[in-house]
Design a protein around this motif. Structure first.
Motif, PDB file in Angstrom:
ATOM      1  N   PHE A  87     -21.154  -2.213 -34.201  1.00  0.00           N
ATOM      2  CA  PHE A  87     -21.653  -1.143 -33.341  1.00  0.00           C
ATOM      3  C   PHE A  87     -22.715  -0.361 -34.105  1.00  0.00           C
ATOM      4  O   PHE A  87     -22.811  -0.437 -35.332  1.00  0.00           O
ATOM      5  N   ASP A  88     -23.498   0.431 -33.374  1.00  0.00           N
ATOM      6  CA  ASP A  88     -24.303   1.428 -34.059  1.00  0.00           C
ATOM      7  C   ASP A  88     -23.562   2.760 -34.031  1.00  0.00           C
ATOM      8  O   ASP A  88     -22.487   2.881 -33.448  1.00  0.00           O
ATOM      9  N   TYR A  89     -24.111   3.778 -34.683  1.00  0.00           N
ATOM     10  CA  TYR A  89     -23.382   5.039 -34.839  1.00  0.00           C
ATOM     11  C   TYR A  89     -23.195   5.776 -33.524  1.00  0.00           C
ATOM     12  O   TYR A  89     -22.359   6.684 -33.438  1.00  0.00           O
ATOM     13  N   SER A  90     -23.964   5.441 -32.505  1.00  0.00           N
ATOM     14  CA  SER A  90     -23.790   6.093 -31.215  1.00  0.00           C
ATOM     15  C   SER A  90     -22.679   5.455 -30.391  1.00  0.00           C
ATOM     16  O   SER A  90     -22.386   5.915 -29.300  1.00  0.00           O
ATOM     17  N   GLY A  91     -22.071   4.371 -30.929  1.00  0.00           N
ATOM     18  CA  GLY A  91     -21.002   3.682 -30.215  1.00  0.00           C
ATOM     19  C   GLY A  91     -21.466   2.479 -29.439  1.00  0.00           C
ATOM     20  O   GLY A  91     -20.656   1.809 -28.787  1.00  0.00           O
ATOM     21  N   LEU A  92     -22.758   2.155 -29.480  1.00  0.00           N
ATOM     22  CA  LEU A  92     -23.297   1.025 -28.743  1.00  0.00           C
ATOM     23  C   LEU A  92     -22.926  -0.289 -29.421  1.00  0.00           C
ATOM     24  O   LEU A  92     -23.098  -0.448 -30.631  1.00  0.00           O
ATOM     25  N   LEU A  93     -22.403  -1.245 -28.647  1.00  0.00           N
ATOM     26  CA  LEU A  93     -22.097  -2.565 -29.166  1.00  0.00           C
ATOM     27  C   LEU A  93     -23.389  -3.312 -29.464  1.00  0.00           C
ATOM     28  O   LEU A  93     -24.240  -3.486 -28.589  1.00  0.00           O
ATOM     29  N   ILE A  94     -23.540  -3.766 -30.715  1.00  0.00           N
ATOM     30  CA  ILE A  94     -24.749  -4.493 -31.116  1.00  0.00           C
ATOM     31  C   ILE A  94     -24.537  -5.991 -31.007  1.00  0.00           C
ATOM     32  O   ILE A  94     -25.299  -6.702 -30.357  1.00  0.00           O
ATOM     33  N   ALA A  95     -23.495  -6.497 -31.663  1.00  0.00           N
ATOM     34  CA  ALA A  95     -23.300  -7.944 -31.725  1.00  0.00           C
ATOM     35  C   ALA A  95     -21.923  -8.237 -32.309  1.00  0.00           C
ATOM     36  O   ALA A  95     -21.153  -7.331 -32.633  1.00  0.00           O
ATOM     37  N   GLY A  96     -21.618  -9.530 -32.478  1.00  0.00           N
ATOM     38  CA  GLY A  96     -20.344  -9.924 -33.062  1.00  0.00           C
ATOM     39  C   GLY A  96     -20.349 -11.378 -33.474  1.00  0.00           C
ATOM     40  O   GLY A  96     -21.197 -12.162 -33.047  1.00  0.00           O
ATOM     41  N   PHE A 141     -19.429 -10.285 -26.271  1.00  0.00           N
ATOM     42  CA  PHE A 141     -20.526  -9.849 -27.126  1.00  0.00           C
ATOM     43  C   PHE A 141     -21.832  -9.952 -26.348  1.00  0.00           C
ATOM     44  O   PHE A 141     -21.902 -10.668 -25.330  1.00  0.00           O
ATOM     45  N   PRO A 142     -22.891  -9.285 -26.782  1.00  0.00           N
ATOM     46  CA  PRO A 142     -24.187  -9.458 -26.118  1.00  0.00           C
ATOM     47  C   PRO A 142     -24.606 -10.931 -26.099  1.00  0.00           C
ATOM     48  O   PRO A 142     -24.596 -11.600 -27.126  1.00  0.00           O
ATOM     49  N   ASN A 143     -24.927 -11.429 -24.929  1.00  0.00           N
ATOM     50  CA  ASN A 143     -25.384 -12.811 -24.725  1.00  0.00           C
ATOM     51  C   ASN A 143     -24.310 -13.849 -25.045  1.00  0.00           C
ATOM     52  O   ASN A 143     -24.620 -15.025 -25.223  1.00  0.00           O
ATOM     53  N   GLN A 144     -23.051 -13.440 -25.137  1.00  0.00           N
ATOM     54  CA  GLN A 144     -22.016 -14.399 -25.502  1.00  0.00           C
ATOM     55  C   GLN A 144     -20.649 -13.897 -25.068  1.00  0.00           C
ATOM     56  O   GLN A 144     -20.295 -12.745 -25.317  1.00  0.00           O
ATOM     57  N   THR A 145     -19.868 -14.767 -24.417  1.00  0.00           N
ATOM     58  CA  THR A 145     -18.482 -14.470 -24.087  1.00  0.00           C
ATOM     59  C   THR A 145     -17.607 -15.567 -24.681  1.00  0.00           C
ATOM     60  O   THR A 145     -17.874 -16.752 -24.488  1.00  0.00           O
ATOM     61  N   VAL A 146     -16.570 -15.174 -25.414  1.00  0.00           N
ATOM     62  CA  VAL A 146     -15.647 -16.116 -26.031  1.00  0.00           C
ATOM     63  C   VAL A 146     -14.285 -15.948 -25.385  1.00  0.00           C
ATOM     64  O   VAL A 146     -13.779 -14.821 -25.278  1.00  0.00           O
ATOM     65  N   HIS A 147     -13.686 -17.044 -24.949  1.00  0.00           N
ATOM     66  CA  HIS A 147     -12.366 -17.001 -24.337  1.00  0.00           C
ATOM     67  C   HIS A 147     -11.333 -17.542 -25.315  1.00  0.00           C
ATOM     68  O   HIS A 147     -11.537 -18.583 -25.945  1.00  0.00           O
ATOM     69  N   ALA A 148     -10.227 -16.823 -25.445  1.00  0.00           N
ATOM     70  CA  ALA A 148      -9.153 -17.246 -26.339  1.00  0.00           C
ATOM     71  C   ALA A 148      -8.476 -18.496 -25.795  1.00  0.00           C
ATOM     72  O   ALA A 148      -8.586 -18.822 -24.609  1.00  0.00           O
ATOM     73  N   GLN A 149      -7.766 -19.177 -26.684  1.00  0.00           N
ATOM     74  CA  GLN A 149      -7.110 -20.435 -26.326  1.00  0.00           C
ATOM     75  C   GLN A 149      -5.593 -20.269 -26.322  1.00  0.00           C
ATOM     76  O   GLN A 149      -5.036 -19.638 -27.215  1.00  0.00           O
ATOM     77  N   ASP A 150      -4.956 -20.852 -25.309  1.00  0.00           N
ATOM     78  CA  ASP A 150      -3.487 -20.906 -25.237  1.00  0.00           C
ATOM     79  C   ASP A 150      -2.852 -19.527 -25.342  1.00  0.00           C
ATOM     80  O   ASP A 150      -1.767 -19.362 -25.897  1.00  0.00           O
ATOM     81  N   ASN A 151      -3.541 -18.511 -24.847  1.00  0.00           N
ATOM     82  CA  ASN A 151      -3.020 -17.139 -24.839  1.00  0.00           C
ATOM     83  C   ASN A 151      -2.759 -16.586 -26.236  1.00  0.00           C
ATOM     84  O   ASN A 151      -2.022 -15.611 -26.395  1.00  0.00           O
TER      85      ASN A 151
END
Length: 687
Positions: free
Chosen positions: A517-526, A498-508
């Motif tokens: 997203f916005d309507y143009s397909g741009l990732l906004i946040a999560g 995500f913008p300003n944030q990366t989350v890693h899953a645990q134990d696969n």
């Protein structure tokens, strides 16, 4: 830097007008802002129901204008909400392990205000399918009910029915097995049943006799009233007409010929009254295809019907998981997935009226499609998502699925969520109307299309570090589009960016999150839920004003803001998320959107809104701006400086201001005041 106050200008300011404006502003924001310490975004609560057995899930959600939540779900015997049993009677006998239907109203504070339960104590499942609002005063649902034989009971809408004669539609011994039918229920927001209809299907042969095929007795056709709709979805238009899409499940090749007859059609029954007959010739359509049905209000008559696919020999297996939804403008949209198992045909006709056909070589194993109909079930256009295979990889290694659909009438756009699935060794490129999409692996996505024509606009891909999907439980409504925001719940693998944030899953194990997203397909946040388990599944979402309700199936702990849900077993969770920014149109730094945030006749637009540091301002009025003022939530007003970047364009730096809500007022040379509300967010979405 250009300062608007370099040339002194004297204004006559009406103090009473300012005070009224500030008072109105404070009243609007008081309920949402003060209770959250000036945070524009927060989770209010997270609750749900759980059981020791698999089967607890939420199939759909609906909200009303007061912020109440209505859920359609399924549960098993010992499920509880806030420590109270959902099924008020202890299950006994063979039905103790069955899946039951729950219809409930949840208050904005998370309290269950009322509930309706359907439970058959004959070890048969009562399955819920679809859930839709009816105008702004009621909602409806479709549930497949299996009635018990004598010796067991049925618990129907919180009423214990020990015998068949007490059921709303009395049953008789003419049914050889437990009776099974689809129930269409309409409730008002107080839980009162406004309508209930019981729908069944029978077959007719060339002699005029009616028969129903039943799996449990393949050599002896059942008598009437034993066959429900398969995988149904529905919607209701403004005139009360009811549209239902069912998967045909026509077992013409297994029907027993009686009196030298053969199956030539179907009858649709409501309350044991035939409301319409559909004649078909064996071979004119494939098995397991979607069939569109249009009923008059209150299901008094079947006014129209249409099969979706036709083939040259009727042996194709197709049309998985059809789903329909009205756009509110007399257009009906069908999405589904074309499954090609056991292909035995030369040409598949999608719809004869559209004159769209596909040859054997055009079809991959699974293939997402969208068909737009008018209110008479006449098709307007058909579009699809297929892939182009690179290299010598067989086409069976790649599939696409459509899952959910939503609309934004202000922008004339339709949004479709889905996921692309391919073999690890496949090198595929997905195309839509000859447009190469950005999916390069197993990805969940949202397609944005022009609603009138199906023309491609953009494609949003879930930013997983490995792969992503939308779950497999069949719950719809995991997609919501409003005010230049596309919100979708999904699974992700390895991690998510995500913008300003990366989350890693645990134990696969896969994680769960909300992506915007916005309507143009741009990732906004999560928002990540910090919940990792292979059996976790994303559920439906509902948005009303500034409130978003999120439902998920959990097998381990999940975190929603500062709230942690910790449950054992199988748990369906609902979380209430508040974001006052949802009320207005999201504008990114570019300011290019398909819908316009209009205030004061479009003379004044500020974006992004909500913002984090700086606000861009576009002013198209004829009178020049002479001053700018900023008012905070306490009513304090001060003059601020705008930096001119181009004619009619300015920026306002509010980096040093605290996270809160503000009023920005521009004063023009003729004394007019143009005001817009601004929300300053934290740096990370979801804090």
């Amino acid at each position: 830097m250009f300062k608007l106050n370099e040339t002194p200008v004297i204004f006559h300011i009406n103090k009473l007008t300012i005070m009224k404006q500030i008072l109105s502003f404070l009243l609007i924001l008081a309920a949402t802002m003060f209770t959250t310490a000036l945070h524009a975004q927060h989770f209010d609560w997270a609750k749900g129901y759980g059981s020791s057995q698999e089967g607890c899930l939420i199939k759909g959600t609906v909200t009303d204008s007061d912020g109440n939540l209505y859920i359609l779900g399924q549960f098993t015997k010992d499920a509880t909400w806030d420590g109270q049993r959902i099924l008020p009677i202890a299950p006994y006998g063979p039905g103790q392990n069955s899946i039951n239907t729950l219809i409930a109203k949840i208050s904005p504070s998370g309290e269950m205000l009322w509930k309706k339960v359907i439970h058959s104590n004959n070890n048969q499942n009562t399955l819920s399918y679809d859930f839709k609002p009816i105008g702004d005063t009621a909602f409806a649902c479709l549930v497949n009910v299996n009635l018990p034989t004598s010796g067991n009971y049925c618990y129907f809408l919180d009423t214990l029915l020990p015998t068949w004669s007490e059921y709303p539609v009395p049953l008789t011994a003419e049914t050889t097995t437990s009776a099974c039918f689809t129930t269409y229920l309409v409730f008002d927001f107080s839980g009162n049943v406004l309508e209930q209809h019981f729908i069944q299907v029978s077959y007719i042969d060339t002699t005029g006799n009616d028969y129903v095929f039943h799996y449990s007795q393949p050599n002896v056709p059942d008598k009437l009233f034993s066959y429900p709709l398969t995988n149904p979805s529905f919607d209701v238009d403004a005139n009360g007409n009811i549209y239902i899409c069912r998967q045909s499940a026509d077992h013409f090749d297994n029907m027993i010929s009686v009196e030298e007859g053969s199956a030539i059609g179907l009858k649709f029954w409501v309350e044991k009254q035939c409301v319409g007959t559909v004649y078909v010739n064996d071979g004119d359509h494939p098995r397991w295809v979607p069939q569109m049905l249009k009923f008059s209000p209150h299901m008094t008559t079947l006014t129209n019907s249409r099969y979706i696919f036709q083939s040259n020999n009727g042996t194709i297996y197709s049309g998985d998981n059809p789903y329909i939804k009205l756009d509110g403008e007399e257009q009906l949209f069908l999405i589904g997935n074309l499954s090609m198992s056991g292909m035995n045909y030369d040409t598949l006709m999608i719809d004869s009226a559209l004159n769209v056909s596909l040859s054997h070589s055009d079809i991959n194993t699974n293939w997402g499609y969208l068909i737009c109909y008018n209110d008479n079930l006449s098709p307007q256009y058909c579009v699809s998502l297929k892939d182009s295979i690179v290299g010598d990889i067989p086409p069976t290694t790649s599939r696409t699925f459509f899952h959910d659909i939503d609309f934004d009438s202000d922008s004339n756009m339709v949004f479709i969520s889905g996921f692309a699935q391919k073999n690890n060794n496949a090198t595929s490129r997905y195309t839509y109307a000859n447009t190469l999409l950005s999916m390069e692996r197993n990805d969940a996505f949202v397609l944005s299309l022009d609603k009138s024509t199906g023309t491609y606009q953009s494609c949003s891909v879930i930013p997983s570090l490995s792969s992503s999907n939308l779950g497999t439980l069949g719950s719809r409504g995991n997609l919501s589009a409003k005010n230049n925001r596309i919100l979708i719940q999904n699974q992700y693998y390895a991690g998510i960016q995500f913008p300003n944030q990366t989350v890693h899953a645990q134990d696969n194990n896969p994680g769960l999150c909300l992506t915007m997203f916005d309507y143009s397909g741009l990732l906004i946040a999560g928002i990540d839920y910090n919940s990792f388990h292979p059996r976790n599944r994303p559920g439906s979402i509902s948005m009303t004003d500034s409130v978003l309700y999120l439902s998920n199936l959990l097998r381990t702990d999940a975190t929603f803001g500062n709230l942690t849900v910790s449950e054992q077993g199988y748990f369906s969770c609902v979380a209430k998320y508040v974001d006052t920014a949802f009320r207005s149109c999201y504008r990114g730094e570019s300011g290019d959107v398909r819908i316009v945030m209009a205030e004061d006749g479009n003379a004044f637009v500020a974006y992004p809104n909500p913002f984090r540091q700086r606000v861009n301002i576009e002013y198209s009025g004829q009178q020049p701006i002479t001053a700018a003022y900023l008012t905070d939530i306490m009513g304090r007003t001060e003059q601020v400086e705008l930096s001119a970047t181009a004619p009619g364009r300015y920026t306002l730096d509010l980096t040093a201001r605290p996270q809160a809500a503000y009023l920005l007022t521009l004063v023009t040379q003729d004394g007019h005041r143009h005001t817009v509300r601004l929300l300053k967010q934290s740096e990370v979405f979801g804090n």
